[in-house]
Write an enzyme that holds these catalytic residues in place. Sequence first.
Site, short mmCIF file in Angstrom:
data_model
loop_
_atom_site.label_atom_id
_atom_site.label_comp_id
_atom_site.label_asym_id
_atom_site.label_seq_id
_atom_site.Cartn_x
_atom_site.Cartn_y
_atom_site.Cartn_z
CB SER A 8 23.34 49.31 46.84
OG SER A 8 22.70 49.45 45.60
CE1 TYR B 198 22.23 54.48 47.91
CE2 TYR B 198 22.40 53.18 45.90
CZ TYR B 198 22.03 53.30 47.22
OH TYR B 198 21.46 52.23 47.85
CE LYS C 7 23.85 52.55 50.55
NZ LYS C 7 23.34 52.28 51.90
N1 UFG Z 1 11.49 52.31 35.42
C1 UFG Z 1 10.61 52.75 34.45
N2 UFG Z 1 9.75 53.75 34.77
C2 UFG Z 1 9.72 54.33 36.00
C3 UFG Z 1 10.63 53.87 37.00
C4 UFG Z 1 11.51 52.85 36.66
O1 UFG Z 1 10.61 52.27 33.31
O2 UFG Z 1 8.92 55.26 36.23
C5 UFG Z 1 12.41 51.22 35.08
C6 UFG Z 1 13.88 51.63 35.16
O3 UFG Z 1 14.29 52.18 33.94
C7 UFG Z 1 14.55 50.30 35.48
C8 UFG Z 1 13.51 49.55 36.31
O4 UFG Z 1 12.27 50.20 36.04
O5 UFG Z 1 14.77 49.60 34.31
C9 UFG Z 1 13.79 49.61 37.79
O6 UFG Z 1 14.02 50.97 38.15
P1 UFG Z 1 14.13 51.48 39.64
O7 UFG Z 1 14.32 52.96 39.58
O8 UFG Z 1 13.01 50.95 40.45
O9 UFG Z 1 15.42 50.74 40.19
P2 UFG Z 1 16.92 50.72 39.64
O10 UFG Z 1 17.17 49.36 39.10
O11 UFG Z 1 17.22 51.87 38.77
O12 UFG Z 1 17.70 50.98 41.00
C10 UFG Z 1 17.67 50.06 42.06
C11 UFG Z 1 17.63 50.77 43.40
C12 UFG Z 1 18.90 51.57 43.60
C13 UFG Z 1 20.09 50.69 43.38
C14 UFG Z 1 20.02 49.97 42.10
C15 UFG Z 1 21.13 48.98 42.05
O13 UFG Z 1 16.53 51.65 43.47
O14 UFG Z 1 18.93 52.06 44.93
O15 UFG Z 1 18.79 49.26 41.97
O16 UFG Z 1 21.16 48.34 40.86
F1 UFG Z 1 21.19 51.46 43.39
#
Ligand code: UFG
Length: 329
Positions: free
Chosen positions: A116, A140, A144
Amino acid sequence: MKVLVLGGAGYIGSHVVKAMLASGHAVTVFDNLSSGLIGNLFPGADFISGDIRHADDVDAAFARGFDGCVHLAAYKAVGESMVAPEKYSVNNITGTLNMLNSACAHGCKNVVFSSSAAVFGSPEYVPIDEKHPTNPESYYGFTKLEIERFLAWYDRLKGIRFAALRYFNAAGYALDGSIDGLERNPQNLLPIVMEVAAGWRKELQIYGRDYDTRDGTCVRDYVHVSDLAQAHVNALEYVAKSGKSLTVNLGSEKGVTVTEMVEAARRVTGRPIPAAYVERRPGDASDLYATSAHARETIGWDPKYSDVDTLISSTWNVYQKYSAPGVKK
Ligand code: UFG
């Protein structure tokens, strides 16, 4: 090749199984269906019900004899890993050691591992290449990274060849609609946007609008799950043929802000998708996107479906089959 896919009933795993079968490999899925779905079991693949935490289950599976394996059986909720690290230690780390020990014992030399972008933590520069320092900010991500290190040691000591694939933000669904399971309790942006579009949630909360980005919301690199799946096929064939291990980033190389994603989703679905800006979510980096040059050069990876419209439309097609979470029309 005969390939064992651990976690092959999950969201990414089911797409990997589809791609492996399409490339002519014989596939067996190993899954405990804790988050994987029975409906994701792709026709044409054998199925073993087993738990990666149980060394005997894993060993019995590998005893069937495989040329390679793809390991995706893991917990993946970043927030949960910070409050229940023990679950991640046992499932992700102990589970992987069970997998590696059995793979070695039964002569399965080629391992593809779902790593990841979380191994990097907050980026020091973008686009992120493979030389970028690793400094995970979640437990997490730590699991990894530790697994990548175990793989390197098993390469050195036991002759395992591995491909560690560092996914950025996986999204989308198979374009032909052949995989249509919805994750239970989704945590990621696009599934949540779809639930709002479908009317199952009132509004989307956008975490933070004061980041140093073009519209103040976080930039991420969304990559289509079918493109990711193809990378597993290419990587397995690469390690088996070349006898070399590799670690690659898998991203679309395009940074998309949360607001851009929501606006595109309104356009593609034709639904209003109400959204409110709220406080930042702790631990979110502002700007995260990859260079995938190394994946292009080594495994010939060329993402085809990772544009925003295809990511959204392929996901929306699946959501439209449901009248409520888990309830098909
Ligand atoms: N976001 C929102 N509202 C929500 C959900 C997400 O604004 O309800 C935003 C988050 O703040 C972020 C973006 O959308 O800026 C993406 O969020 P995600 O939760 O979909 O994904 P992340 O980038 O936080 O995490 C992803 C994977 C993880 C991994 C990570 C690595 O889900 O498993 O990328 O960078 F670890």
